[in-house]
Design a protein around this motif. Structure first.
Motif, PDB file in Angstrom:
ATOM      1  N   PRO A  48       0.817  -1.225   0.000  1.00 19.08           N
ATOM      2  CA  PRO A  48       0.000   0.000   0.000  1.00 19.08           C
ATOM      3  C   PRO A  48       0.848   1.272   0.000  1.00 19.08           C
ATOM      4  O   PRO A  48       0.395   2.306  -0.488  1.00 19.08           O
ATOM      5  CB  PRO A  48      -0.823  -0.115   1.287  1.00 19.08           C
ATOM      6  CG  PRO A  48      -0.096  -1.087   2.143  1.00 19.08           C
ATOM      7  CD  PRO A  48       0.619  -2.024   1.208  1.00 19.08           C
ATOM      8  N   GLU A  49       2.072   1.214   0.490  1.00 18.59           N
ATOM      9  CA  GLU A  49       2.950   2.402   0.486  1.00 18.59           C
ATOM     10  C   GLU A  49       3.202   2.907  -0.925  1.00 18.59           C
ATOM     11  O   GLU A  49       3.364   4.111  -1.140  1.00 18.59           O
ATOM     12  CB  GLU A  49       4.296   2.079   1.155  1.00 18.59           C
ATOM     13  CG  GLU A  49       4.204   1.752   2.620  1.00 18.59           C
ATOM     14  CD  GLU A  49       3.930   0.272   2.888  1.00 18.59           C
ATOM     15  OE1 GLU A  49       4.011  -0.112   4.060  1.00 18.59           O
ATOM     16  OE2 GLU A  49       3.630  -0.484   1.946  1.00 18.59           O
ATOM     17  N   THR A  53       1.877   9.065  -2.099  1.00 13.59           N
ATOM     18  CA  THR A  53       2.835  10.058  -2.566  1.00 13.59           C
ATOM     19  C   THR A  53       4.168   9.787  -1.898  1.00 13.59           C
ATOM     20  O   THR A  53       4.225   9.418  -0.729  1.00 13.59           O
ATOM     21  CB  THR A  53       2.362  11.471  -2.175  1.00 13.59           C
ATOM     22  OG1 THR A  53       1.112  11.708  -2.806  1.00 13.59           O
ATOM     23  CG2 THR A  53       3.363  12.529  -2.592  1.00 13.59           C
ATOM     24  N   GLY A  54       5.247   9.979  -2.648  1.00 19.22           N
ATOM     25  CA  GLY A  54       6.541   9.770  -2.020  1.00 19.22           C
ATOM     26  C   GLY A  54       7.708  10.073  -2.934  1.00 19.22           C
ATOM     27  O   GLY A  54       7.560  10.505  -4.075  1.00 19.22           O
ATOM     28  N   VAL A  55       8.873   9.829  -2.378  1.00 24.55           N
ATOM     29  CA  VAL A  55      10.150  10.031  -3.062  1.00 24.55           C
ATOM     30  C   VAL A  55      10.837   8.679  -3.116  1.00 24.55           C
ATOM     31  O   VAL A  55      10.720   7.874  -2.187  1.00 24.55           O
ATOM     32  CB  VAL A  55      11.021  11.042  -2.281  1.00 24.55           C
ATOM     33  CG1 VAL A  55      12.391  11.176  -2.891  1.00 24.55           C
ATOM     34  CG2 VAL A  55      10.329  12.391  -2.214  1.00 24.55           C
ATOM     35  N   TYR A  56      11.558   8.420  -4.211  1.00 26.20           N
ATOM     36  CA  TYR A  56      12.258   7.145  -4.324  1.00 26.20           C
ATOM     37  C   TYR A  56      13.671   7.365  -4.855  1.00 26.20           C
ATOM     38  O   TYR A  56      13.959   8.353  -5.532  1.00 26.20           O
ATOM     39  CB  TYR A  56      11.493   6.165  -5.223  1.00 26.20           C
ATOM     40  CG  TYR A  56      11.243   6.680  -6.609  1.00 26.20           C
ATOM     41  CD1 TYR A  56      12.152   6.436  -7.629  1.00 26.20           C
ATOM     42  CD2 TYR A  56      10.109   7.425  -6.901  1.00 26.20           C
ATOM     43  CE1 TYR A  56      11.929   6.918  -8.908  1.00 26.20           C
ATOM     44  CE2 TYR A  56       9.876   7.906  -8.165  1.00 26.20           C
ATOM     45  CZ  TYR A  56      10.783   7.647  -9.172  1.00 26.20           C
ATOM     46  OH  TYR A  56      10.578   8.136 -10.437  1.00 26.20           O
ATOM     47  N   LEU A  57      14.534   6.438  -4.494  1.00 26.60           N
ATOM     48  CA  LEU A  57      15.920   6.423  -4.958  1.00 26.60           C
ATOM     49  C   LEU A  57      16.141   5.121  -5.706  1.00 26.60           C
ATOM     50  O   LEU A  57      15.773   4.056  -5.209  1.00 26.60           O
ATOM     51  CB  LEU A  57      16.901   6.488  -3.782  1.00 26.60           C
ATOM     52  CG  LEU A  57      16.664   7.541  -2.714  1.00 26.60           C
ATOM     53  CD1 LEU A  57      17.641   7.348  -1.564  1.00 26.60           C
ATOM     54  CD2 LEU A  57      16.805   8.926  -3.296  1.00 26.60           C
ATOM     55  N   PRO A  77       0.847   8.607  -7.274  1.00 31.07           N
ATOM     56  CA  PRO A  77       1.570   7.745  -6.353  1.00 31.07           C
ATOM     57  C   PRO A  77       2.911   7.274  -6.919  1.00 31.07           C
ATOM     58  O   PRO A  77       3.236   7.519  -8.082  1.00 31.07           O
ATOM     59  CB  PRO A  77       0.619   6.562  -6.157  1.00 31.07           C
ATOM     60  CG  PRO A  77      -0.116   6.457  -7.455  1.00 31.07           C
ATOM     61  CD  PRO A  77      -0.252   7.882  -7.953  1.00 31.07           C
ATOM     62  N   ILE A  78       3.653   6.559  -6.097  1.00 30.64           N
ATOM     63  CA  ILE A  78       4.992   6.090  -6.454  1.00 30.64           C
ATOM     64  C   ILE A  78       4.954   4.957  -7.480  1.00 30.64           C
ATOM     65  O   ILE A  78       5.766   4.916  -8.401  1.00 30.64           O
ATOM     66  CB  ILE A  78       5.754   5.602  -5.199  1.00 30.64           C
ATOM     67  CG1 ILE A  78       5.945   6.733  -4.205  1.00 30.64           C
ATOM     68  CG2 ILE A  78       7.097   4.994  -5.568  1.00 30.64           C
ATOM     69  CD1 ILE A  78       6.487   6.270  -2.854  1.00 30.64           C
ATOM     70  N   LYS A  79       4.040   4.010  -7.330  1.00 27.53           N
ATOM     71  CA  LYS A  79       4.056   2.770  -8.120  1.00 27.53           C
ATOM     72  C   LYS A  79       4.121   2.972  -9.640  1.00 27.53           C
ATOM     73  O   LYS A  79       4.951   2.340 -10.302  1.00 27.53           O
ATOM     74  CB  LYS A  79       2.861   1.889  -7.750  1.00 27.53           C
ATOM     75  CG  LYS A  79       2.910   0.534  -8.408  1.00 27.53           C
ATOM     76  CD  LYS A  79       1.791  -0.362  -7.938  1.00 27.53           C
ATOM     77  CE  LYS A  79       1.873  -1.718  -8.599  1.00 27.53           C
ATOM     78  NZ  LYS A  79       0.845  -2.621  -8.071  1.00 27.53           N
ATOM     79  N   PRO A  80       3.291   3.825 -10.233  1.00 28.07           N
ATOM     80  CA  PRO A  80       3.377   3.988 -11.694  1.00 28.07           C
ATOM     81  C   PRO A  80       4.734   4.517 -12.161  1.00 28.07           C
ATOM     82  O   PRO A  80       5.232   4.127 -13.220  1.00 28.07           O
ATOM     83  CB  PRO A  80       2.269   4.984 -12.026  1.00 28.07           C
ATOM     84  CG  PRO A  80       1.350   4.958 -10.869  1.00 28.07           C
ATOM     85  CD  PRO A  80       2.175   4.585  -9.679  1.00 28.07           C
ATOM     86  N   ARG A  81       5.338   5.385 -11.376  1.00 29.75           N
ATOM     87  CA  ARG A  81       6.658   5.919 -11.741  1.00 29.75           C
ATOM     88  C   ARG A  81       7.713   4.817 -11.708  1.00 29.75           C
ATOM     89  O   ARG A  81       8.532   4.705 -12.612  1.00 29.75           O
ATOM     90  CB  ARG A  81       7.049   7.050 -10.804  1.00 29.75           C
ATOM     91  CG  ARG A  81       6.164   8.263 -10.907  1.00 29.75           C
ATOM     92  CD  ARG A  81       6.523   9.142 -12.062  1.00 29.75           C
ATOM     93  NE  ARG A  81       7.864   9.650 -11.837  1.00 29.75           N
ATOM     94  CZ  ARG A  81       8.684  10.073 -12.784  1.00 29.75           C
ATOM     95  NH1 ARG A  81       8.298  10.082 -14.027  1.00 29.75           N
ATOM     96  NH2 ARG A  81       9.876  10.507 -12.501  1.00 29.75           N
ATOM     97  N   LEU A  82       7.689   3.991 -10.667  1.00 24.03           N
ATOM     98  CA  LEU A  82       8.648   2.889 -10.597  1.00 24.03           C
ATOM     99  C   LEU A  82       8.431   1.893 -11.730  1.00 24.03           C
ATOM    100  O   LEU A  82       9.390   1.353 -12.276  1.00 24.03           O
ATOM    101  CB  LEU A  82       8.544   2.172  -9.254  1.00 24.03           C
ATOM    102  CG  LEU A  82       9.189   2.860  -8.070  1.00 24.03           C
ATOM    103  CD1 LEU A  82       8.968   2.047  -6.799  1.00 24.03           C
ATOM    104  CD2 LEU A  82      10.670   3.076  -8.290  1.00 24.03           C
ATOM    105  N   ALA A 102       7.485   6.841   1.581  1.00 26.75           N
ATOM    106  CA  ALA A 102       6.086   7.146   1.300  1.00 26.75           C
ATOM    107  C   ALA A 102       5.432   7.830   2.484  1.00 26.75           C
ATOM    108  O   ALA A 102       5.690   7.493   3.637  1.00 26.75           O
ATOM    109  CB  ALA A 102       5.326   5.859   0.974  1.00 26.75           C
ATOM    110  N   SER A 103       4.572   8.780   2.163  1.00 28.86           N
ATOM    111  CA  SER A 103       3.777   9.421   3.203  1.00 28.86           C
ATOM    112  C   SER A 103       2.613   8.508   3.529  1.00 28.86           C
ATOM    113  O   SER A 103       1.970   7.967   2.648  1.00 28.86           O
ATOM    114  CB  SER A 103       3.272  10.780   2.715  1.00 28.86           C
ATOM    115  OG  SER A 103       2.450  10.613   1.575  1.00 28.86           O
ATOM    116  N   MET A 104       2.357   8.323   4.805  1.00 34.51           N
ATOM    117  CA  MET A 104       1.263   7.458   5.227  1.00 34.51           C
ATOM    118  C   MET A 104       0.209   8.230   6.003  1.00 34.51           C
ATOM    119  O   MET A 104      -0.755   7.668   6.470  1.00 34.51           O
ATOM    120  CB  MET A 104       1.795   6.303   6.085  1.00 34.51           C
ATOM    121  CG  MET A 104       2.778   5.412   5.361  1.00 34.51           C
ATOM    122  SD  MET A 104       2.183   4.736   3.805  1.00 34.51           S
ATOM    123  CE  MET A 104       0.933   3.619   4.387  1.00 34.51           C
ATOM    124  N   GLY A 105       0.401   9.529   6.138  1.00 33.88           N
ATOM    125  CA  GLY A 105      -0.554  10.352   6.863  1.00 33.88           C
ATOM    126  C   GLY A 105      -1.238  11.330   5.937  1.00 33.88           C
ATOM    127  O   GLY A 105      -0.893  11.468   4.770  1.00 33.88           O
TER     128      GLY A 105
END
Length: 117
Positions: A48-49, A53-57, A77-82, A102-105
């Motif tokens: 679910p993370e 929304t988030g940042v990835y390396l 969200p992060i998943k489509p970008r990855l 990932a932001s969870m709040g």
């Protein structure tokens, strides 16, 4: 003086080189650390993370052996970008592992672009 905190690292599939979920005390986010080979596994792909929304390396060895390549991105969200970096139109062949924050709040979505600058 630095404020002490604790980290909790959960080895989700029992393999310390596989998916790890990291939480920090008093933080509304969560970090996922995983090898590229685990991307298609349900234990990673269905997290679910990655729908947040988030940042990835993305990290991987340089061809000359002098350190690692690093790509920093953000997704909402992060998943489509990855997914595009794994095998899509924006594929990045160099990466062997990923770290996602990932932001969870609620109300944290606007902070991700600031971390990428």
């Amino acid at each position: 003086m630095p404020t002490p905190f604790s980290l909790r690292i959960f080895v989700a599939d029992g393999d310390p080189d596989g998916l790890r979920i990291v939480e920090r005390s008093n933080w509304v986010g969560r970090a996922l650390v995983f090898p590229r080979a685990a991307w298609a596994q349900p234990s990673v792909a269905n997290r679910p993370e990655l729908q947040q929304t988030g940042v990835y390396l993305l990290l991987g060895p340089r061809e000359d052996g002098e350190g690692d390549w690093l790509y920093i991105g953000e997704g909402d969200p992060i998943k489509p970008r990855l997914a595009t970096h794994h095998s899509g139109f924006a594929q990045k062949d160099f990466w062997t592992r990923a770290i996602c924050f990932a932001s969870m709040g609620q109300g944290t979505e606007v902070r991700a672009p600031l971390l990428v600058c």
